[in-house]
Design a protein around this motif. Structure first.
Motif, PDB file in Angstrom:
ATOM      1  N   GLU A  32       3.465   6.288   9.501  1.00  0.00           N
ATOM      2  CA  GLU A  32       3.520   7.295   8.440  1.00  0.00           C
ATOM      3  C   GLU A  32       2.118   7.501   7.893  1.00  0.00           C
ATOM      4  OE1 GLU A  32       6.269   5.921   5.475  1.00  0.00           O
ATOM      5  OE2 GLU A  32       7.997   6.179   6.790  1.00  0.00           O
ATOM      6  N   ARG A  33       1.621   8.724   7.986  1.00  0.00           N
ATOM      7  CA  ARG A  33       0.302   9.060   7.448  1.00  0.00           C
ATOM      8  C   ARG A  33      -0.765   8.047   7.861  1.00  0.00           C
ATOM      9  NH1 ARG A  33       3.988   9.298   3.831  1.00  0.00           N
ATOM     10  NH2 ARG A  33       3.242   7.472   2.710  1.00  0.00           N
ATOM     11  N   ASP A  34      -0.812   7.735   9.137  1.00  0.00           N
ATOM     12  CA  ASP A  34      -1.822   6.851   9.716  1.00  0.00           C
ATOM     13  C   ASP A  34      -1.743   5.409   9.214  1.00  0.00           C
ATOM     14  OD1 ASP A  34      -3.749   6.626  11.692  1.00  0.00           O
ATOM     15  OD2 ASP A  34      -5.396   6.810  10.270  1.00  0.00           O
ATOM     16  N   GLU A  35      -0.571   4.994   8.759  1.00  0.00           N
ATOM     17  CA  GLU A  35      -0.364   3.584   8.443  1.00  0.00           C
ATOM     18  C   GLU A  35       0.956   3.138   9.037  1.00  0.00           C
ATOM     19  OE1 GLU A  35       1.669   2.989   4.127  1.00  0.00           O
ATOM     20  OE2 GLU A  35      -0.402   3.662   4.099  1.00  0.00           O
TER      21      GLU A  35
ATOM     22  N   HIS B 271       3.675  -2.365   4.332  1.00  0.00           N
ATOM     23  CA  HIS B 271       2.762  -1.318   4.792  1.00  0.00           C
ATOM     24  C   HIS B 271       1.489  -2.001   5.286  1.00  0.00           C
ATOM     25  CE1 HIS B 271       4.830   1.980   2.468  1.00  0.00           C
ATOM     26  NE2 HIS B 271       5.259   0.907   1.830  1.00  0.00           N
TER      27      HIS B 271
ATOM     28  N   ALA C  56      -2.364  -0.762   6.514  1.00  0.00           N
ATOM     29  CA  ALA C  56      -3.297   0.358   6.657  1.00  0.00           C
ATOM     30  C   ALA C  56      -4.674  -0.181   7.014  1.00  0.00           C
ATOM     31  CB  ALA C  56      -3.370   1.158   5.356  1.00  0.00           C
TER      32      ALA C  56
END
Length: 167
Positions: A85-88, A113, A115
């Motif tokens: 999701e959104r580069d994580e 998460h 990142a």
């Protein structure tokens, strides 16, 4: 019979630091079995060779380009999946009873998460929104955010010491 062909980006190594070299074999994260090939998120299972047989030791997310491996806790096996999701990378409790029309996993509560920020400013923004800096190497900042929403799959900062490996 195990298909042990794998991407050359996945190197055999002692991933869990137990003195035994593990062999990575790519598969797909739980819940993606009916998804389009391009939508499937790769999971890497780690095997050891004992007595002439390959034995599975653990499962992980392996990102050679970003330089890390996340070893999934054994209690997450077949009950937790991951989604980009959104580069994580976000790990979710998997709804094993439900099926989606598009073949993608049906997710319940988010658990963790991960990142990787490429600038100090980006890392600072993530930290301001509750992420914790775990490691820095060059221009890569490895950050995590543990969610407290699931009682079924508790995960602590000390769990990260074992689970998150930098390669």
């Amino acid at each position: 019979r195990l298909n042990s062909s794998r991407s050359s980006a996945y190197a055999s190594m002692d991933i869990d630091k137990d003195g035994e070299v593990e062999i990575p074999v790519q598969t797909v994260f739980y819940g993606y079995s009916n998804a389009e090939e391009t939508d499937k998120l790769p999971m890497v299972c780690w095997y050891v060779c004992r007595g002439g047989m390959l034995l599975r030791k653990s499962a992980s997310y392996y990102d050679a380009a970003k330089g890390y491996v996340f070893l999934m806790p054994e209690r997450w096996e077949k009950k937790v999946t991951a989604v980009m999701e959104r580069d994580e990378l976000v790990f979710y409790e998997l709804d094993t009873e439900a099926e989606s029309e598009d073949g993608m996993p049906v997710c319940k509560a988010p658990l963790l998460h991960i990142a990787v920020a490429e600038t100090q400013d980006a890392a600072s923004i993530l930290q301001a929104s509750g992420y914790t800096l775990q490691h820095q190497r060059g221009d890569s900042y490895y950050l995590t955010k543990i969610e407290d929403k699931s009682r079924n799959f508790p995960f602590s900062p000390s769990d990260l010491l074992f689970a998150l490996r930098y390669i």
